[in-house]
Design an enzyme around this catalytic site. Structure first.
Site, short mmCIF file in Angstrom:
data_model
loop_
_atom_site.label_atom_id
_atom_site.label_comp_id
_atom_site.label_asym_id
_atom_site.label_seq_id
_atom_site.Cartn_x
_atom_site.Cartn_y
_atom_site.Cartn_z
N LYS A 1 0.72 -1.50 -0.31
CA LYS A 1 0.11 -0.28 -0.04
C LYS A 1 1.07 1.53 -0.05
O LYS A 1 0.74 2.22 -0.49
CB LYS A 1 -0.90 0.57 1.20
CG LYS A 1 -2.18 -0.90 1.58
CD LYS A 1 -3.06 -0.87 2.85
CE LYS A 1 -4.01 -1.79 2.40
NZ LYS A 1 -4.91 -2.67 4.21
N GLN B 1 -5.07 -1.53 10.09
CA GLN B 1 -5.30 -2.83 9.25
C GLN B 1 -5.88 -3.62 10.24
O GLN B 1 -5.34 -4.26 11.01
CB GLN B 1 -3.89 -3.05 9.12
CG GLN B 1 -3.59 -3.95 8.47
CD GLN B 1 -3.61 -3.99 7.03
OE1 GLN B 1 -3.63 -3.61 5.98
NE2 GLN B 1 -4.44 -5.20 6.85
N ASP C 1 -11.71 2.75 4.43
CA ASP C 1 -12.00 1.24 4.11
C ASP C 1 -13.52 0.51 3.64
O ASP C 1 -14.08 -0.11 3.13
CB ASP C 1 -11.65 0.47 5.32
CG ASP C 1 -10.01 -0.37 4.93
OD1 ASP C 1 -10.33 -0.86 4.13
OD2 ASP C 1 -9.78 -0.82 6.38
#
Length: 284
Positions: free
Chosen positions: A50, A94, A117
Site C-alpha cells: 500500500k 489494518q 476502508d
C-alpha cells in the site's frame, strides 16, 4: 471453451495511473495514514505494498506502526488525533487487531468522511440506501473487474459466495445497484454447488482454498475469485479451483494477480475521493 483471464494487475495499474494524473493537477497531496498493530507477516506485506503504491501515485502516505501490546484506549486516542488532523484525508486501521482491541469499536471511531476502508456503519448504511459514501475497497475493485470483463450487469444472475461485512454484504449492495439479480450463499445454504451453477456472475469470497470446483461453474459464467489462501505446497490459491473452472467460465480472475491488486488501487481511489469531498472539489 477456455476462459479469458481478467488481469487485475493491469487494471489496477491503469487505475493508479489515472489517480496520479488527477493528483498532479491538485494544489495539495491527499493524505493517507495506515495504522498497523503488531507483527502479522501478511499484514506487513500488504501495508508495504500500500505504501509503495500510494507514494508512487503522489499521495502523502505514511504508516504508523504500533506494538502488539497497544491497548484499545491508546489506539482510539490516536484515531481521534488523525480524525482532527486536516492534513489526513484517509485513515485505515489494518485488520486483524490483537485480542485486547475490539475491531467494532475501532471501526466506529474513524471519521466516516476519512473511512477509506468503507467499514464504518454510516458508510455501510449509505451503501445500503444508495447514498454517496466510501465503499469497501475489495467489492469496489470487483465492480471495476466486471466492467473490464465486459460482463453485462443489468438483469444478470449473480451469486455471492460469502456474507462477511468486508466483502459479501457490500458486494450484494453494489451488484443490486447495478441491477443484477443477486443471491448470497454461505455455509448453511442448501445445495451450495447447485446455487453456484445458476450464476452468470459468481463472486467467491469465503477464504476456503479451492472450495468451488469446476462443475460448480456454469458454462459462460464470469468468475471473480476474492479468496487468497495458502495451499498445501505453500503456493497462493483462491476459493475457486482455477484449472477446473478455466474450461467452463467465459472470464475468470487468477490468484494472485486478480482481485488483490484492485483492493489497493481502490483504497487509493477512496482516499482521493475523500480528499476531494472534504474540500468540496469535483471528482473530475
Amino acid at each position: 471453451m477456455t476462459a479469458r483471464i481478467i488481469d487485475g494487475k493491469a487494471v489496477a495499474e491503469r487505475l493508479r495511473a489515472g489517480l496520479a494524473e488527477r493528483i498532479a493537477t491538485l494544489p495539495f497531496r491527499p493524505g493517507l495514514r495506515v495504522v498497523r498493530i503488531g507483527e502479522d507477516p501478511a499484514s506487513g506485506v500488504y501495508v508495504r505494498n500500500k505504501d509503495r503504491a500510494a507514494l508512487a501515485a503522489g499521495f502523502d502516505s505514511a504508516t504508523i506502526h504500533l506494538p502488539a501490546e497497544t491497548c484499545e484506549s491508546s489506539l482510539l486516542a490516536l484515531i481521534a488525533r488523525l480524525n482532527a488532523d486536516p492534513a489526513v484525508d484517509g485513515i485505515l486501521v489494518q485488520l486483524p487487531l490483537p485480542p485486547q482491541i475490539r475491531a467494532d469499536a475501532v471501526i466506529a471511531a474513524v471519521d466516516p468522511a476519512k473511512d477509506v476502508d468503507g467499514f464504518h456503519p454510516v458508510n455501510a448504511g449509505r451503501l445500503a440506501s444508495r447514498q454517496p459514501g466510501l465503499v469497501p475497497c475489495t467489492p469496489k475493485g470487483v465492480m471495476h473487474l466486471l466492467r473490464e470483463a465486459g460482463t453485462p450487469l443489468p438483469g444478470a444472475r449473480a451469486v455471492v459466495l460469502g456474507r462477511s461485512q468486508i466483502v459479501g454484504r457490500p458486494m450484494l449492495q453494489l451488484l443490486l445497484a447495478a441491477d443484477c439479480t443477486v443471491t448470497v450463499v454461505h455455509s448453511r445454504t442448501r445445495d451450495l454447488p447447485g446455487e453456484c451453477r445458476r450464476a452468470e456472475i459468481l463472486v467467491a469470497a469465503v477464504g476456503q482454498a479451492e472450495l468451488v470446483r469446476g462443475d460448480w461453474v456454469a458454462e459462460g459464467a464470469t468468475v471473480i475469485d476474492v479468496g487468497i489462501n495458502r495451499g498445501g505446497d505453500g503456493k497462493l490459491v483462491g476459493d475457486v479451483a482455477f484449472a477446473e473452472a478455466l474450461s467452463r467460465a467465459a472470464a475468470i480472475t487468477p490468484v494472485p494477480g486478480g482481485v488483490g491488486p484492485m483492493t489497493i488501487a481502490c483504497l487509493l481511489e477512496n482516499t482521493l475521493e475523500a480528499a476531494l469531498a472534504r474540500r468540496s472539489l469535483p471528482a473530475e
